[in-house]
Write a protein that holds these residues in place. Structure first.
Motif, PDB file in Angstrom:
ATOM      1  N   ASN A 181       0.760  -1.601  -0.176  1.00 57.92           N
ATOM      2  CA  ASN A 181       0.207  -0.067  -0.893  1.00 57.92           C
ATOM      3  C   ASN A 181       1.109   1.105  -0.110  1.00 57.92           C
ATOM      4  O   ASN A 181       1.046   1.800   0.920  1.00 57.92           O
ATOM      5  N   TYR A 182       1.502   1.138  -0.801  1.00 52.57           N
ATOM      6  CA  TYR A 182       2.483   2.792  -0.938  1.00 52.57           C
ATOM      7  C   TYR A 182       1.073   3.522  -2.326  1.00 52.57           C
ATOM      8  O   TYR A 182       1.399   2.506  -3.167  1.00 52.57           O
ATOM      9  N   ASP A 183       1.803   4.759  -1.612  1.00 57.62           N
ATOM     10  CA  ASP A 183       1.074   5.858  -2.639  1.00 57.62           C
ATOM     11  C   ASP A 183       2.425   6.416  -3.052  1.00 57.62           C
ATOM     12  O   ASP A 183       2.549   7.473  -2.190  1.00 57.62           O
ATOM     13  N   PRO A 184       2.152   6.403  -4.170  1.00 58.46           N
ATOM     14  CA  PRO A 184       3.326   7.389  -4.934  1.00 58.46           C
ATOM     15  C   PRO A 184       3.146   8.997  -5.129  1.00 58.46           C
ATOM     16  O   PRO A 184       4.032   9.685  -5.241  1.00 58.46           O
ATOM     17  N   ARG A 185       1.492   9.383  -4.902  1.00 56.35           N
ATOM     18  CA  ARG A 185       1.514  10.840  -5.051  1.00 56.35           C
ATOM     19  C   ARG A 185       2.107  11.143  -3.560  1.00 56.35           C
ATOM     20  O   ARG A 185       2.623  12.485  -4.091  1.00 56.35           O
ATOM     21  N   ASN A 186       1.685  11.133  -2.420  1.00 55.58           N
ATOM     22  CA  ASN A 186       3.010  11.327  -1.814  1.00 55.58           C
ATOM     23  C   ASN A 186       3.700  11.437  -0.627  1.00 55.58           C
ATOM     24  O   ASN A 186       4.185  11.769   0.370  1.00 55.58           O
ATOM     25  N   ARG A 187       3.223   9.351  -1.214  1.00 49.52           N
ATOM     26  CA  ARG A 187       5.104   9.016  -1.801  1.00 49.52           C
ATOM     27  C   ARG A 187       5.650   8.213  -0.111  1.00 49.52           C
ATOM     28  O   ARG A 187       6.004   8.378   0.826  1.00 49.52           O
ATOM     29  N   GLN A 188       4.219   7.492   0.745  1.00 49.66           N
ATOM     30  CA  GLN A 188       3.709   6.979   1.582  1.00 49.66           C
ATOM     31  C   GLN A 188       3.536   6.018   1.813  1.00 49.66           C
ATOM     32  O   GLN A 188       2.385   5.308   0.839  1.00 49.66           O
ATOM     33  N   TYR A 189       3.318   5.198   2.858  1.00 47.44           N
ATOM     34  CA  TYR A 189       3.219   3.874   3.548  1.00 47.44           C
ATOM     35  C   TYR A 189       1.495   3.970   3.587  1.00 47.44           C
ATOM     36  O   TYR A 189       1.707   4.377   4.932  1.00 47.44           O
ATOM     37  N   SER A 190       0.763   2.931   3.936  1.00 48.58           N
ATOM     38  CA  SER A 190      -0.141   2.653   4.841  1.00 48.58           C
ATOM     39  C   SER A 190      -0.227   1.273   4.571  1.00 48.58           C
ATOM     40  O   SER A 190      -0.938   0.834   4.629  1.00 48.58           O
ATOM     41  N   SER A 191       1.095   0.553   5.141  1.00 44.90           N
ATOM     42  CA  SER A 191       1.591  -0.552   4.616  1.00 44.90           C
ATOM     43  C   SER A 191      -0.503  -1.876   5.310  1.00 44.90           C
ATOM     44  O   SER A 191      -0.287  -1.395   6.355  1.00 44.90           O
ATOM     45  N   THR A 192      -0.519  -2.922   5.432  1.00 42.96           N
ATOM     46  CA  THR A 192      -1.160  -3.463   6.540  1.00 42.96           C
ATOM     47  C   THR A 192      -1.295  -5.300   5.694  1.00 42.96           C
ATOM     48  O   THR A 192      -0.477  -5.175   5.617  1.00 42.96           O
ATOM     49  N   MET A 193      -1.582  -5.811   6.943  1.00 41.00           N
ATOM     50  CA  MET A 193      -1.804  -7.484   7.103  1.00 41.00           C
ATOM     51  C   MET A 193      -2.853  -8.382   8.008  1.00 41.00           C
ATOM     52  O   MET A 193      -2.974  -7.385   8.851  1.00 41.00           O
ATOM     53  N   SER A 194      -3.025  -9.384   8.409  1.00 48.43           N
ATOM     54  CA  SER A 194      -3.668  -9.751   8.117  1.00 48.43           C
ATOM     55  C   SER A 194      -2.958 -10.607  10.081  1.00 48.43           C
ATOM     56  O   SER A 194      -4.201 -10.667  11.210  1.00 48.43           O
ATOM     57  N   GLU A 195      -1.412 -10.984   9.825  1.00 46.64           N
ATOM     58  CA  GLU A 195      -1.098 -11.103  11.225  1.00 46.64           C
ATOM     59  C   GLU A 195       1.014 -11.290  10.882  1.00 46.64           C
ATOM     60  O   GLU A 195       1.287 -11.282   9.538  1.00 46.64           O
ATOM     61  N   ILE A 196       1.465 -10.121  11.587  1.00 49.21           N
ATOM     62  CA  ILE A 196       2.742 -10.274  11.461  1.00 49.21           C
ATOM     63  C   ILE A 196       3.331 -12.049  12.375  1.00 49.21           C
ATOM     64  O   ILE A 196       2.505 -12.295  12.689  1.00 49.21           O
ATOM     65  N   GLY A 197       4.197 -12.603  11.242  1.00 51.50           N
ATOM     66  CA  GLY A 197       4.552 -13.725  11.629  1.00 51.50           C
ATOM     67  C   GLY A 197       4.146 -14.589  10.487  1.00 51.50           C
ATOM     68  O   GLY A 197       3.621 -14.166   9.828  1.00 51.50           O
ATOM     69  N   VAL A 198       4.607 -15.462  10.672  1.00 53.42           N
ATOM     70  CA  VAL A 198       4.656 -16.299   8.918  1.00 53.42           C
ATOM     71  C   VAL A 198       3.646 -17.600   9.575  1.00 53.42           C
ATOM     72  O   VAL A 198       3.452 -18.587  10.497  1.00 53.42           O
ATOM     73  N   GLY A 199       1.979 -17.194   9.693  1.00 54.84           N
ATOM     74  CA  GLY A 199       0.582 -17.619  10.671  1.00 54.84           C
ATOM     75  C   GLY A 199       0.695 -18.614   9.660  1.00 54.84           C
ATOM     76  O   GLY A 199       1.340 -19.035   8.580  1.00 54.84           O
ATOM     77  N   CYS A 200      -0.192 -19.777  10.138  1.00 56.16           N
ATOM     78  CA  CYS A 200      -1.353 -20.716   8.690  1.00 56.16           C
ATOM     79  C   CYS A 200      -1.317 -20.521   7.496  1.00 56.16           C
ATOM     80  O   CYS A 200      -1.288 -21.165   6.426  1.00 56.16           O
ATOM     81  N   GLU A 201      -2.126 -19.570   8.375  1.00 54.19           N
ATOM     82  CA  GLU A 201      -2.302 -18.960   6.580  1.00 54.19           C
ATOM     83  C   GLU A 201      -2.178 -18.296   5.575  1.00 54.19           C
ATOM     84  O   GLU A 201      -1.798 -18.502   4.339  1.00 54.19           O
TER      85      GLU A 201
END
Length: 649
Positions: A181-201
């Motif tokens: 989720n990098y926005d090149p217009r304002n050069r910012q991230y809004s990164s997301t994830m379901s879970e940190i770490g390498v989970g089952c899914e």
């Protein structure tokens, strides 16, 4: 289709990165439910996974997870002292920031567990940077991962630079369902994830449909749902399907460039999500051995093990992320007098004996991995083993400089001694014949014309696909209509890498032959190949295409555009966009792209060279001199820039 149509599509990526690039035609996968939802039914697997390198790939910065000494400790590297403290349960790193000033940040995340633990901080809202001074969990001390480097904050390889950004260089493989989720217009991230770490899914895919299936007393009439396995997953590890498992592991265990903006849904074929690095320098030695940090997949694809159907889980417990057995035991599961019925072509022999390895039993030299899986340290202390499972070739060390396992230990004796010993002990060895290494080495040196040898390797169907693709990449400086004709059969090869790299060699073919060869591959089953075809069509000298080719061309071009859009935070992407601007003769767009490349990486010499040349070519000599001054301030010793300095009036 008129060439201007390419400009209309591709300059969206160069100038605006429209949200349309992120649209999905496929049906959305099920929702992610988290590892905790799996525990009740899969307790044994959960217990194996708990505490594993996958589990601890990314954890919260708590006292339970941090193993380093943050009790007001410090580490000094080349005159710069970094400090590590803890205040009321919050852990801090104090060091030189993006502006070179000493700054104090709270630790935002913990990376890994052994033999090192690394930390990252938030240097601006949403942007996380991996700190170059981790904790050695064996020696119990701070150390610098790159002790030979002395980098100012303005350098792209400084810990606050673009190549150490956690969001785009690391996080995807340390999280589950990660989106950059990098926005090149304002050069910012809004990164997301379901879970940190390498989970089952992360490996099994989103679990909502599986839960629905498991909790239903009777199977629904419309089961399985469209695109899912019988158990409600997007991936099915069916026995006998080696590629599904290998490619799923490869998604993280490979040196590759992404086509997508985050984690592909498990089950996505590797070459639909990534462009795998060929065996090029400086990532690999000429014989294909690991050099830079390339992880595992590129090595494994070269191996006889891969050709015979061995999969990752044959050696590794995928939940505990450990070998099934220790020492030679994991190899002797197959390579022994008993053999293994799953691999009937195995040579039956006793390998765990001094008559084979010529070392004292139980010693380090008697370990299978010592000879057949050389180890190299990355991140300073983290040993990684080459997975091409090769026989030592001191003769290739002599010919190309590639290392060999014998002189890893017997450095004093050297490769000539090692080669003589192997000839004496294995007089009938089949592993001393011609090897692609000598041709690749000569091509990398650029001193002789090895095009005929490269072409022979490229078209040798007995060679691994990654080797053939590399030969085709090395053939590009020797492009000709004859080479283009010779590789036409490779456009229908079973390996996507071979097809993709054969496409680039069609540039030298006459347009009347090139275009008909490219068009079918716009509808190739693999995204890697479709994008390669779209890229080559960009410069095709055509004014109009028949209607039946308009849709596949537009679709493949959109995929290429999307892959550029989602990697707008990579300086390499803007080099590509600059090339597109040049090809389509949009100089303003090319300049803007090269400028963005050096904004992200101020030491990207090839972008500076293009900026100076374009300014000069358009009559802006003052702009060219100003750009050259900027460039030399960053790269005062670059030969290309110094040559331009001599040429400018």
């Amino acid at each position: 289709m008129a060439p201007t149509h390419f400009l209309t599509i591709l300059l969206i990526a160069a100038t605006g990165m429209t949200d349309a690039a992120f649209s999905q035609e496929a049906k959305d996968p099920p929702a992610y439910v988290g590892t905790d939802a799996c525990i009740d039914c899969h307790t044994a697997e959960y217990e194996d996974w708990t505490g594993s390198h996958h589990d601890l790939a990314w954890t919260e910065p708590t006292g339970a997870n941090i193993v380093a000494d943050f009790d007001n400790t410090s580490f000094t590297h080349r005159g710069l002292t970094s400090r590590f403290t803890e205040e009321d349960g919050t852990y801090y790193i104090e060091s030189d920031g993006p502006d070179g000033q000493i700054t104090k940040w709270p630790v935002a995340g913990v990376i890994g567990i052994e033999p090192l633990q690394q930390y990252f901080v938030e240097t601006e809202p949403g942007r996380y940077q991996s700190f170059d001074v981790p904790w050695d969990t064996v020696e119990q001390t701070w150390y610098h991962m790159y002790p030979d480097q002395h980098l100012p904050a303005s350098d792209a390889f400084h810990w606050t630079g673009p190549y150490k950004t956690w969001n785009n260089r690391c996080a995807e493989c340390h999280a589950t369902n990660y989106e950059r989720n990098y926005d090149p217009r304002n050069r910012q991230y809004s990164s997301t994830m379901s879970e940190i770490g390498v989970g089952c899914e992360a490996c099994h895919g989103p679990g909502a449909a599986h839960l629905a299936w498991a909790e239903t007393e009777s199977q629904p009439d419309d089961w399985p749902w469209d695109g899912l396995s019988d158990f409600g997953f997007t991936i099915d590890y069916a026995p006998g399907d080696a590629e599904t498992e290998i490619q799923q592991c490869a998604a993280c265990h490979a040196r590759r460039g992404p086509f997508l903006g985050g984690s592909p849904v498990p089950g996505t074929p590797f070459h639909d999500a990534y462009r795998l690095s060929p065996l090029r320098s400086p990532h690999y030695h000429p014989d294909g051995q690991i050099l830079d940090e390339v992880y595992v997949y590129g090595s494994f694809l070269q191996s006889t093990m891969y050709q015979k159907g061995v999969v990752c889980s044959d050696c590794h417990d995928v939940h505990a992320a450990k070998h099934h057995l220790e020492g030679n035991g994991v190899c002797l599961t197959c390579h022994s007098p008993a053999g293994n019925p799953d691999f009937p072509s195995l040579k039956i022999a006793d390998y765990d004996t001094p008559e084979h390895h010529f070392h004292e039993s139980g010693s380090e030299g008697a370990q299978c991995k010592a000879c057949h899986m050389i180890e190299r340290d990355y991140m300073g202390i983290d040993g990684r083993r080459d997975h091409s499972f090769r026989v030592p070739r001191p003769d290739l060390t002599i010919a190309t400089g590639s290392p060999n396992a014998c002189t890893d230990c017997h450095a004093t004796e050297g490769p000539y001694w090692a080669q003589a010993e192997l000839e004496k002990r294995f007089p009938e060895s089949e592993y001393r014949g011609p090897h692609f290494a000598t041709t690749f080495h000569a091509a990398n040196q650029g001193q002789v014309d090895v095009s005929a040898n490269l072409l022979e390797i490229a078209m040798a169907e007995t060679m691994p696909g990654i080797v053939r693709a590399t030969a085709m990449e090395l053939l590009q400086p020797y492009q000709s209509a004859e080479v283009a004709d010779a590789v036409v059969p490779a456009l229908e090869d079973a390996d996507p890498m071979v097809r993709a790299y054969a496409l680039a060699l069609q540039r030298a073919a006459p347009a009347t032959e090139m275009v008909p060869r490219l068009l079918p591959l716009l509808e190739d089953p693999t995204r890697l190949v479709r994008i390669a075809a779209a890229r080559e069509m960009l410069s095709a000298p055509i004014a109009r295409l028949p209607e039946q080719y308009q849709r596949p061309l537009s679709a493949a071009t959109s995929e290429w555009q999307s892959s550029l859009a989602v990697t707008a935070d990579f300086p390499e992407t803007h080099i590509v966009l600059g090339g597109i601007g040049l090809t389509t003769r949009n100089i303003a767009s090319a300049l803007a792209s090269f400028r963005e490349a050096v904004r992200i990486d101020p030491q990207m010499a090839q972008a500076w060279v293009m900026i100076v040349r374009l300014e000069a070519a358009t009559g802006n000599e003052d702009g060219a001199r100003a750009a050259l001054a900027e460039a030399l301030a960053q790269l005062p010793d670059d030969p290309g820039l110094l040559s331009l300095q001599a040429q400018l009036p």
